[in-house]
Design a protein around this motif. Structure first.
Motif, PDB file in Angstrom:
ATOM      1  N   ILE A  63       0.875  -1.157   0.000  1.00 29.35           N
ATOM      2  CA  ILE A  63       0.000   0.000   0.000  1.00 29.35           C
ATOM      3  C   ILE A  63       0.921   1.217   0.000  1.00 29.35           C
ATOM      4  O   ILE A  63       1.844   1.306   0.811  1.00 29.35           O
ATOM      5  CB  ILE A  63      -0.897   0.026   1.252  1.00 29.35           C
ATOM      6  N   HIS A  64       0.686   2.129  -0.921  1.00 30.06           N
ATOM      7  CA  HIS A  64       1.505   3.327  -1.016  1.00 30.06           C
ATOM      8  C   HIS A  64       0.916   4.375  -0.077  1.00 30.06           C
ATOM      9  O   HIS A  64      -0.124   4.955  -0.358  1.00 30.06           O
ATOM     10  CB  HIS A  64       1.496   3.821  -2.465  1.00 30.06           C
ATOM     11  N   LYS A  65       1.580   4.593   1.050  1.00 29.43           N
ATOM     12  CA  LYS A  65       1.054   5.495   2.083  1.00 29.43           C
ATOM     13  C   LYS A  65       1.265   6.961   1.718  1.00 29.43           C
ATOM     14  O   LYS A  65       0.347   7.753   1.766  1.00 29.43           O
ATOM     15  CB  LYS A  65       1.691   5.187   3.438  1.00 29.43           C
ATOM     16  N   ASP A  66       2.491   7.318   1.375  1.00 24.35           N
ATOM     17  CA  ASP A  66       2.741   8.702   0.983  1.00 24.35           C
ATOM     18  C   ASP A  66       3.988   8.817   0.119  1.00 24.35           C
ATOM     19  O   ASP A  66       4.780   7.890   0.024  1.00 24.35           O
ATOM     20  CB  ASP A  66       2.815   9.651   2.183  1.00 24.35           C
ATOM     21  N   GLN A  67       4.113   9.991  -0.484  1.00 22.96           N
ATOM     22  CA  GLN A  67       5.210  10.285  -1.402  1.00 22.96           C
ATOM     23  C   GLN A  67       5.543  11.762  -1.275  1.00 22.96           C
ATOM     24  O   GLN A  67       4.634  12.594  -1.261  1.00 22.96           O
ATOM     25  CB  GLN A  67       4.739   9.996  -2.834  1.00 22.96           C
ATOM     26  N   VAL A  98       6.588  -1.287   7.656  1.00 25.89           N
ATOM     27  CA  VAL A  98       6.610   0.061   7.102  1.00 25.89           C
ATOM     28  C   VAL A  98       7.973   0.249   6.450  1.00 25.89           C
ATOM     29  O   VAL A  98       9.003   0.162   7.125  1.00 25.89           O
ATOM     30  CB  VAL A  98       6.375   1.121   8.199  1.00 25.89           C
ATOM     31  N   HIS A 100      10.520   2.668   4.252  1.00 24.20           N
ATOM     32  CA  HIS A 100      10.857   4.021   3.818  1.00 24.20           C
ATOM     33  C   HIS A 100      11.927   3.865   2.744  1.00 24.20           C
ATOM     34  O   HIS A 100      12.980   3.270   2.997  1.00 24.20           O
ATOM     35  CB  HIS A 100      11.398   4.859   4.984  1.00 24.20           C
ATOM     36  N   SER A 118       9.308   7.684  -0.373  1.00 24.47           N
ATOM     37  CA  SER A 118       8.042   6.956  -0.286  1.00 24.47           C
ATOM     38  C   SER A 118       7.949   6.213   1.032  1.00 24.47           C
ATOM     39  O   SER A 118       8.952   5.734   1.551  1.00 24.47           O
ATOM     40  CB  SER A 118       7.943   5.902  -1.390  1.00 24.47           C
ATOM     41  N   THR A 119       6.725   6.093   1.507  1.00 18.29           N
ATOM     42  CA  THR A 119       6.434   5.210   2.625  1.00 18.29           C
ATOM     43  C   THR A 119       5.458   4.163   2.111  1.00 18.29           C
ATOM     44  O   THR A 119       4.414   4.499   1.546  1.00 18.29           O
ATOM     45  CB  THR A 119       5.799   5.975   3.802  1.00 18.29           C
ATOM     46  N   LEU A 120       5.839   2.887   2.269  1.00 21.27           N
ATOM     47  CA  LEU A 120       5.027   1.773   1.806  1.00 21.27           C
ATOM     48  C   LEU A 120       4.633   0.903   2.997  1.00 21.27           C
ATOM     49  O   LEU A 120       5.407   0.761   3.943  1.00 21.27           O
ATOM     50  CB  LEU A 120       5.792   0.920   0.799  1.00 21.27           C
ATOM     51  N   LEU A 121       3.458   0.324   2.922  1.00 19.49           N
ATOM     52  CA  LEU A 121       2.987  -0.587   3.963  1.00 19.49           C
ATOM     53  C   LEU A 121       2.752  -1.959   3.360  1.00 19.49           C
ATOM     54  O   LEU A 121       2.301  -2.091   2.226  1.00 19.49           O
ATOM     55  CB  LEU A 121       1.667  -0.092   4.556  1.00 19.49           C
TER      56      LEU A 121
END
Length: 125
Positions: A63-67, A98, A100, A118-121
């Motif tokens: 899941i792409h949390k933020d960029q 999580v 980074h 990017s932060t990915l879950l």
């Protein structure tokens, strides 16, 4: 797969040339129809991942949390960038891993053009 084993890893640089076709493909994938390509969209580097062999992506679902993007120079059609991906950290929070990571593009002179953090879950195993 033990993603933690890749923590601190930086992939070898991959040369990516920004073409009008590449930018057009990005716009089309984004659902934006443009008759003329007049600028390179700021989130274009996200499609660079398709050209880079990122081992922690293999057979994984995220899941792409933020960029967050940071630009030192604008990207233009005709530019060739040397791009690397680094897995900065992996941590476990509740039932998730999580990740980074950072995508960096440098110009032919070795100067950083952009960075995309990017932060990915991912569900933890």
């Amino acid at each position: 797969m033990n993603i933690k084993q890749y923590e601190g890893t930086t992939m070898l640089p991959v040369s990516i040339t920004i073409t009008e076709a590449l930018v057009k493909a990005y716009y089309e994938a984004s659902g934006i129809h443009k008759s003329a390509i007049d600028q390179v969209p700021p989130a274009l580097p996200m499609i660079f991942y398709q050209y880079i062999n990122v081992p922690w992506f293999h057979e994984q679902s995220f899941i792409h949390k933020d960029q967050v993007f940071h630009y030192e120079y604008p990207i233009s059609i005709g530019d060739t960038l040397q791009c690397t991906v680094s897995l900065i950290s992996v941590e476990k929070r509740r039932q998730f891993l999580v990740l980074h990571q950072e995508l960096i593009g440098k110009n032919v002179h070795g100067k950083m053009v952009f960075s995309a953090k990017s932060t990915l879950l991912k569900e933890a195993d």
